[in-house]
Design an enzyme around this catalytic site. Structure first.
Site, PDB file in Angstrom:
ATOM      1  N   ASP A  10      -2.236 -11.356   0.786  1.00 24.89           N
ATOM      2  CA  ASP A  10      -2.052 -10.123   1.071  1.00 24.89           C
ATOM      3  C   ASP A  10      -3.244  -9.569   1.569  1.00 24.89           C
ATOM      4  O   ASP A  10      -4.514 -10.305   1.716  1.00 24.89           O
ATOM      5  CB  ASP A  10      -1.862  -9.501  -0.418  1.00 24.89           C
ATOM      6  CG  ASP A  10      -1.792  -8.068  -0.215  1.00 24.89           C
ATOM      7  OD1 ASP A  10      -1.266  -7.285   0.453  1.00 24.89           O
ATOM      8  OD2 ASP A  10      -2.626  -7.183  -1.100  1.00 24.89           O
ATOM      9  N   ASP A  12      -4.850  -5.923   1.825  1.00 29.93           N
ATOM     10  CA  ASP A  12      -5.614  -4.793   1.289  1.00 29.93           C
ATOM     11  C   ASP A  12      -6.031  -5.036  -0.280  1.00 29.93           C
ATOM     12  O   ASP A  12      -4.959  -5.581  -0.925  1.00 29.93           O
ATOM     13  CB  ASP A  12      -4.832  -3.535   1.078  1.00 29.93           C
ATOM     14  CG  ASP A  12      -4.597  -3.198   2.382  1.00 29.93           C
ATOM     15  OD1 ASP A  12      -5.700  -3.189   3.387  1.00 29.93           O
ATOM     16  OD2 ASP A  12      -3.319  -2.425   2.582  1.00 29.93           O
ATOM     17  N   ASP A  21      -5.755   1.370   4.844  1.00 25.86           N
ATOM     18  CA  ASP A  21      -4.938   2.602   5.042  1.00 25.86           C
ATOM     19  C   ASP A  21      -5.722   3.804   4.719  1.00 25.86           C
ATOM     20  O   ASP A  21      -6.010   4.866   5.360  1.00 25.86           O
ATOM     21  CB  ASP A  21      -3.482   2.761   4.638  1.00 25.86           C
ATOM     22  CG  ASP A  21      -2.334   1.827   5.305  1.00 25.86           C
ATOM     23  OD1 ASP A  21      -2.694   1.288   6.532  1.00 25.86           O
ATOM     24  OD2 ASP A  21      -1.646   1.380   4.698  1.00 25.86           O
ATOM     25  N   ASP A  96       1.467  -4.888   3.495  1.00 31.11           N
ATOM     26  CA  ASP A  96       2.102  -3.883   4.083  1.00 31.11           C
ATOM     27  C   ASP A  96       1.143  -2.979   4.668  1.00 31.11           C
ATOM     28  O   ASP A  96       1.136  -1.717   4.685  1.00 31.11           O
ATOM     29  CB  ASP A  96       2.531  -3.109   2.808  1.00 31.11           C
ATOM     30  CG  ASP A  96       3.511  -2.059   2.879  1.00 31.11           C
ATOM     31  OD1 ASP A  96       3.972  -1.784   4.016  1.00 31.11           O
ATOM     32  OD2 ASP A  96       3.713  -1.355   1.963  1.00 31.11           O
ATOM     33  N   ASP A 185      -2.674  -8.684  -4.961  1.00 28.06           N
ATOM     34  CA  ASP A 185      -3.197  -7.691  -6.020  1.00 28.06           C
ATOM     35  C   ASP A 185      -2.129  -6.557  -6.425  1.00 28.06           C
ATOM     36  O   ASP A 185      -2.290  -6.026  -7.584  1.00 28.06           O
ATOM     37  CB  ASP A 185      -4.507  -7.076  -5.548  1.00 28.06           C
ATOM     38  CG  ASP A 185      -3.929  -5.932  -4.593  1.00 28.06           C
ATOM     39  OD1 ASP A 185      -4.088  -4.518  -4.915  1.00 28.06           O
ATOM     40  OD2 ASP A 185      -3.360  -6.145  -3.456  1.00 28.06           O
TER      41      ASP A 185
END
Length: 243
Positions: A10, A12, A21, A96, A185
């Site tokens: 992942d 972030d 973001d 994402d 996370d």
């Protein structure tokens, strides 16, 4: 030649030490950062809307690019990526966030070449210097994840399925598996972990984040994981485990 294994990250709060973001929008405009918590809108659409407003207010693409050079990344995470790459692992990001943020940050830290795949929301600069971000899975084409933990715009489990299939090739039909590790996370990092099939596979779950809390509250979900769970606080924990 097949890779030694597939290492999925992942982005972030996993590969990097912040939420890209929120970091970028706050760097650009504290007023827009406040709107992230106030507006009822799908997250990717909201990011796009904030960047649109920033551009309309006279914000420059140079400032957006500058913000991406400030995003923190632990030096031990960089060492981890290099070590896996040197050992013949195939590295991929399933996130994402968006392609411009991820590509720019990896380039800044000099590790873009270590990753064979980046699966995320597509983003692009237009001729006027505005950054556009779109959903990976469009609103009118539901991904159909049955678990209910994935975001509307990306089922990370389905995306990891594709990565595994690409690397196994025709042998996958014969029950072959791929050695894997996954670093995450968030709650949406649970679905892809179910793609790991071996007890020696490593599932790195960051302490204090929503993924750990999800596993604590859902013993059945935790028990469904065949991989070894490694809880981590800093990148040094991951590096030591892999070493």
């Amino acid at each position: 030649m097949a890779p030694a294994g597939l290492a999925c990250f992942d982005f972030d709060w996993s590969l990097i030490e912040t939420d890209s973001d929120r970091f970028v929008i706050e760097y650009l405009s504290p007023a827009l950062r406040k709107k992230l918590d106030e507006r009822a809108m799908q997250w990717t659409d909201l990011q796009n809307e904030c960047l649109k407003e920033f551009h309309e207010q006279g914000g420059s693409s140079q400032l957006v690019r500058e913000s991406l050079t400030k995003v923190p990344m632990d030096s031990d995470m960089i060492k981890t990526c290099h070590l896996l790459y040197e050992r013949g692992w195939d590295l991929a990001i399933v996130s994402d966030a968006n392609s411009v943020y991820i590509e720019s940050i990896l380039e800044h830290y000099g590790i873009r070449h270590l990753f064979s795949a980046i699966v995320t929301n597509p983003a692009f600069w237009d001729a006027e210097g505005r950054l556009h971000i779109h959903r990976l899975t469009p609103a009118d084409v539901p991904h159909g994840c049955p678990l209910g933990v994935c975001s509307l715009n990306i089922c990370k489990g389905q995306e990891v399925d594709k990565l595994v299939q690409q690397r196994l090739g025709p042998n996958s039909a014969n029950g072959s598996t791929l050695k894997m590790l996954y670093v995450g996370d968030g709650q949406n990092d649970y679905c892809p972990a179910l793609r790991m099939k071996n007890p020696e596979d490593l599932y790195f779950v960051r302490k204090g984040r929503s993924l750990e809390k999800y596993l604590e509250k859902n013993s059945a979900a935790k028990d469904a994981l065949p991989s070894r769970i490694v809880y981590w606080s800093s990148a040094s924990d991951i590096l030591k485990t892999i070493q």
